[in-house]
Enzyme design. Structure first.
Site, PDB file in Angstrom:
ATOM      1  N   HIS A 190      74.325  48.358  49.865  1.00 18.73           N
ATOM      2  CA  HIS A 190      73.634  47.100  49.565  1.00 18.73           C
ATOM      3  C   HIS A 190      73.991  45.998  50.558  1.00 18.73           C
ATOM      4  O   HIS A 190      73.334  44.947  50.602  1.00 18.73           O
ATOM      5  CB  HIS A 190      73.982  46.647  48.145  1.00 18.73           C
ATOM      6  CG  HIS A 190      72.879  45.879  47.481  1.00 18.73           C
ATOM      7  ND1 HIS A 190      72.185  44.875  48.105  1.00 18.73           N
ATOM      8  CD2 HIS A 190      72.345  45.963  46.239  1.00 18.73           C
ATOM      9  CE1 HIS A 190      71.290  44.370  47.290  1.00 18.73           C
ATOM     10  NE2 HIS A 190      71.356  45.014  46.137  1.00 18.73           N
ATOM     11  N   ASP A 230      68.631  46.183  50.704  1.00 19.65           N
ATOM     12  CA  ASP A 230      68.379  45.563  49.403  1.00 19.65           C
ATOM     13  C   ASP A 230      67.641  46.536  48.494  1.00 19.65           C
ATOM     14  O   ASP A 230      67.005  47.498  48.956  1.00 19.65           O
ATOM     15  CB  ASP A 230      67.553  44.284  49.570  1.00 19.65           C
ATOM     16  CG  ASP A 230      68.344  43.167  50.243  1.00 19.65           C
ATOM     17  OD1 ASP A 230      69.581  43.163  50.096  1.00 19.65           O
ATOM     18  OD2 ASP A 230      67.718  42.326  50.915  1.00 19.65           O
TER      19      ASP A 230
END
Length: 436
Positions: free
Chosen positions: A409, A413
């Site tokens: 992450h 995203d």
């Protein structure tokens, strides 16, 4: 002329190697090209070939991890003076530690002595009478008097210790324990030992003898140590998020069947081809982090995980985006065979930009793969299962498969990962799109 044998540098990123097995001993002769020892790197085990001929005069490192280009042995002629090389190795700390005379052990106060069984007991008549009155075998009492003599205090202390150590038990428990040959001191119980405690102890002892529990301990191999280290580091470094998507493999299975008469294509081959297209469309999934920079690429190097008896290795299909399905399939088969026979070169296991790991053949429905650093994502492939699905209001059976994506992450995203998985689903369910 005598010279050092050094730990070879088998790849640009190799900094150290582990000596796994010497094929030669000191005094053995070797010919050029003959195997001298096996060296384990972080990924592979390679055979080290002698760069010349001579005799192994001295092995400086029997086993363990050594920095690349550090001396590990000396090779030369039988009558050649190697004192200079030994001195040089000593200076750099590469020679075996010289034997040093053992430091004189500190003198300790004499411990209480105990007379040998049947030997003469040094004790006064009064001390012997006290021992007899207490029903104590005086030969078992350690003496603290002059020359090991047993004193009255030794006897009373021994009696007190024996009284404290002896477990409390009922008369019946004592008779049963004696009959079964059980030492009451082995029965761990707070309070008085009863008949039931003795019988339970006996039953458990008999069961343990029947079960014959055994444990085997062996050191981790160099490969397993590296896997453990890198997987732990990956979990500590990456901010991982997992994504699962179920896909219909009807079209992919049909494609595989249609190609069967021409070449044997696996599902992994097809998925690598699909990934080589999708990763260029989503470059963040094909990237890596260097410091505070994100490195993206216009090429795809896909690592294909191969299970070995002692661990996992990931050979890499370089420039998969430029190769057709047949070329990808042939290369994966070749790399997998070389992995199983320990013939992979360093270049064939480095440089990956994305990894795929398939354990569907083992019946897994879902799992959470760990990212292969410095990559930022990995795709897990699961088993294909016939599953009831509703299509146009009708229940039909479809061959469904779960995709298990793990992404970092810090770079990827959730929305980007979801779009990537959706694109994979589209290409798997409509592989004809690869022709566009």
């Amino acid at each position: 002329m005598a010279k050092f044998l050094v730990m070879p540098k088998l790849g640009l990123t190799m900094t150290e190697g582990n000596i796994a097995n010497w094929r030669k001993a000191e005094g053995d002769s070797v010919a050029m090209g003959e195997i001298i020892f096996d060296v384990e790197t972080d990924k592979i085990t390679k055979e080290f070939e002698s760069p010349g001929e001579g005799i192994i005069r001295k092995i400086l490192v029997e086993e363990g991890t050594v920095e690349v280009l550090k001396p590990i042995a000396i090779i030369g002629k039988a009558d050649e003076d190697i004192s200079g090389l030994l001195a040089e190795a000593e200076k750099t700390g590469d020679s075996p530690a010289a034997e040093k005379p053992a430091a004189e052990a500190p003198k300790l106060a004499a411990a209480p002595t105990q007379p040998a069984a049947g030997g003469r007991v040094k004790a006064s008549a009064r001390t012997k009478k006290i021992a007899a009155d207490l029903n104590i075998d005086i030969s078992q009492v350690p003496g603290t008097g002059p020359d090991g003599a047993i004193t009255e205090k030794d006897v009373t202390a021994f009696a007190e210790n024996a009284k404290t150590a002896a477990p409390k038990m009922s008369p019946t428990a004592g008779v049963i324990a004696a009959g079964l040959g059980i030492d009451p001191g082995q029965i761990n119980k707070d309070g008085r030992i009863m008949k039931a405690d003795v019988l339970a102890f006996k039953q458990n002892a008999d069961f343990l003898k029947f079960a014959d529990p055994q444990e085997t301990t062996k050191p981790m191999s160099a490969m397993r140590k590296i896997i453990a280290s890198r997987m732990s580091a990956s979990q500590e470094t990456s901010a991982t998020v997992n994504y699962n998507q179920r896909v219909d493999t009807t079209a992919m299975k049909q494609l595989r069947e249609e190609l069967k008469s021409t070449t044997k294509i696996t599902y992994t081959d097809i998925l690598v081809k699909i990934l080589s297209r999708a990763l260029l469309e989503f470059p963040l999934l094909n990237s890596s982090i260097v410091g505070t920079d994100i490195v993206t690429r216009n090429y795809v190097h896909i690592g294909v995980a191969v299970a070995l008896p002692d661990g996992l290795i990931v050979p890499v299909v370089k420039f998969a985006n430029k190769k057709d399905l047949g070329a990808i399939s042939s290369e994966i088969k070749s790399l997998a065979e070389k992995a199983r026979t320990n013939e992979l070169e360093t270049d064939e296991i480095t440089g990956g930009t994305f990894t795929i790991t398939n354990i569907g053949m083992l019946g897994m429905e879902s799992f959470t793969p760990i990212i292969n650093q410095p990559e930022v994502a990995i795709l897990g492939i699961n088993t294909i299962m016939d599953t009831p699905m509703v299509v146009d209001g009708q229940v039909v059976i479809k061959p469904m498969m779960n995709l298990s994506l793990t992404a970092d992450h810090r770079v990827v995203d959730g929305s980007v990962a979801a779009q990537f998985v959706a694109r994979l689903k589209e290409l798997i369910e409509k592989p004809g799109l690869l022709l566009l």
